[in-house]
Design an enzyme around this catalytic site. Structure first.
Site, PDB file in Angstrom:
ATOM      1  N   LYS A 282     -37.626  33.222 -21.678  1.00 25.99           N
ATOM      2  CA  LYS A 282     -37.485  34.644 -21.993  1.00 25.99           C
ATOM      3  C   LYS A 282     -36.803  34.805 -23.349  1.00 25.99           C
ATOM      4  CE  LYS A 282     -36.916  36.464 -17.279  1.00 25.99           C
ATOM      5  NZ  LYS A 282     -38.085  37.336 -17.264  1.00 25.99           N
ATOM      6  N   ARG A 356     -42.864  34.934  -7.344  1.00 26.07           N
ATOM      7  CA  ARG A 356     -43.975  34.860  -6.389  1.00 26.07           C
ATOM      8  C   ARG A 356     -44.163  33.431  -5.876  1.00 26.07           C
ATOM      9  NH1 ARG A 356     -47.900  37.278 -10.901  1.00 26.07           N
ATOM     10  NH2 ARG A 356     -45.914  38.218 -11.462  1.00 26.07           N
TER      11      ARG A 356
END
Ligand code: BES
Ligand code: MN
Ligand code: ZN
Length: 500
Positions: A282, A356
């Site tokens: 990120k 996920r």
């Protein structure tokens, strides 16, 4: 905070503050009229002059009112009839709690009959419960470690709810206990969220879960190690943990409040204790906020604790996949293919779509408990923050009944969700040339494709997914965890108990 109930006369009360509700454009309630008369019409005068209009959440102080021993009266606008519930009620109560905290009052009397026009017991119960929750959460404090050992001493120590008759006293006492148990669950979730990533590790979350179960017959906690997860074949979850020195954990906590044969409700919470993005790193700005990436897990633990404290007559299972997501020489790389517990293979196209990956194995694991329903809670997508901001969590579900129930619980608790579609048309965005699916669905509809991914692991279940990426924490000067959606989840459980 000490909460009690009284039915003694208001004009004799020696409290620091009396909180009196005013409805917009209405005559004073009888309790308000008694206060008004005792204080030489101080309340009616303010209303007649237009200083207080009774707008929802409007507050107005009357200092040192003459004729009564109480030190202050706080007029609280309750809006138009009928009396507010849900979000609106929360707004009014939050305004009162904030004013009360600022005033330095050590105690206060809340005159219930001025806050609600309805006399139904469930309305009063709801009001008291929400008041307790709101006051506790306004006074919530995260103890910052600091060289200056300043001890914070909140002035406010005691809240008394004034009821009109003895019958209401029991109902109010029950509501206080309920409100406290919920507030404690919310506080737990907030503190876990606020703790830094170097303290709140996967192991720390496991310890906290064990603590909830300590000396409790109804709660059992099991924690699976990486080795055990490997034996089971949780390749998706473990692929996220590869870059981290902190061992991943799968926390499974059972709360048994109903007979064994009753199917459990399973809550699955994303527990990424720090999300750097992994190899798909990120950008640096605000990366500190990724310590909040375990707020789903925190909300599940908070809800578990509240269910325990309220002795809810149902079976609940909390499942928390917990790990860090960090880059390293051994970390998973974009293009790597892994096999999930379900047997389905996944091409990891972006290591930052890690939530996920840990959830899918936890959801498959949940199947063995033959749940009545599964709800997962996760800070899953930045796209959800873009779509809904912080006011609503995203809700996606393969079951209209369950979705409807969660929407309603959100309205009642003031901790709202908003449903997004889970149509088949979105599924092809997950197509991969090298595995059963990729772990990202491209730039469009990111919250939906993330849920589409999860839906492939919950085909046999009644399942709902709550994306709390926007709701879980506040940014800026109020930076800190909100404890959401503990009150939504508890409301849902209470509703399940009620309609059993
Ligand atoms: N934890 C983040 C989601 C997130 C981002 C929550 C910002 C709150 C604020 C999640 O693991 C993530 O990184 N998601 C990616 C998915 C993308 C790579 C498909 C995202 O949303 O950018
Ligand atoms: Mn991520
Ligand atoms: Zn994440």
């Amino acid at each position: 905070m000490d909460f009690t109930v009284t039915n003694s006369a208001l004009d004799k009360s020696r409290s620091d503050c009396i909180i009196c509700g005013i409805h917009q454009g209405q005559k004073l309630t009888s309790a308000a009229a008694i206060l008004d008369q005792a204080t030489g019409n101080s309340i009616q005068q303010l209303i007649d002059r237009g200083d207080h209009r009774g707008k929802i959440g409007e507050t107005q102080w009357i200092h040192s009112p003459s004729g009564i021993p109480a030190q202050r009266i706080l007029l609280l606008g309750m809006g138009k009839e009928p009396s507010p519930r849900g979000r609106e009620l929360g707004k009014a109560l939050a305004a009162a709690a904030a004013a009360l905290q600022k005033s330095g009052s050590r105690n206060a009397v809340v005159v219930l009959s001025t806050l609600t026009s309805a006399t139904a017991p469930d309305q009063m119960h709801h009001l008291v419960r929400r008041a307790v929750e709101t006051i506790e959460s306004t006074l919530y404090h995260y103890d910052v470690p600091s060289a200056e050992k300043k001890k914070r001493k909140p002035a406010l120590k005691k809240i008394t709810f004034a009821v009109t008759d003895r019958r209401e006293m029991n109902e109010a006492k029950k509501a206080i206990a309920e409100g406290k148990a919920i507030a404690d669950g919310v506080s737990l979730a907030r503190t876990l969220g606020n703790l830094p990533g170097n303290i709140c590790t996967p192991g720390y979350l496991a310890t906290q879960a064990r603590k909830i179960g300590r000396n409790e017959k109804g709660v059992t906690v099991r924690v699976l190690s990486e080795k055990e997860m490997e034996k089971l074949g949780m390749g998706a979850l473990l692929s996220v943990a590869r870059g981290s020195e902190q061992p991943a954990k799968l926390i499974i906590a059972h709360y048994s409040g109903a007979p064994k044969k009753e199917q459990p409700i399973v809550l699955v919470g994303k527990g990424v204790t720090f999300d750097s993005g992994g190899i798909s790193l990120k950008p640096g700005g605000k990366m500190d906020e990724m310590k909040f990436d375990m707020c789903g897990a925190a909300s599940v633990l908070g809800t578990l604790q509240t269910a325990r404290d309220l002795k809810l007559p149902l079976n609940l299972i909390a499942i928390i996949p917990a790990t860090e997501n960090l880059p390293d020489g051994r970390a998973t790389k974009p293009g790597d293919v892994v096999t999930s517990l379900s047997g389905q293979t996944i091409e990891i196209l972006n290591t930052d779509a890690e939530g996920r990956l840990i959830l899918c194995d936890a959801l498959t694991y949940a199947e063995r408990f033959k749940p009545a329903e599964i709800i997962d809670i996760a800070t899953l997508t930045g796209a959800c923050v873009v779509a809904l901001g912080k006011h609503a969590s995203g809700l996606l579900s393969n079951d209209d009944g369950l979705a409807g129930d969660l929407l309603q619980a959100g309205e009642e608790s003031g901790d709202r969700t908003w449903r997004l579609p889970l149509w088949d048309e979105y599924q092809p965005q997950l197509d991969s040339n090298f595995a059963d699916m990729g772990n990202i669905g491209g730039p469009e509809a990111g919250t939906i494709t993330a849920a589409c991914f999860l839906s492939r692991f919950t085909k046999k279940q009644r399942w709902a997914h709550i994306d709390i990426a926007g709701a879980a924490w506040n940014q800026g000067k109020d930076k800190g965890a909100t404890g959401r959606p503990v009150s939504l989840l508890v409301q849902h459980l209470l509703n399940r108990v009620r309609t059993k």
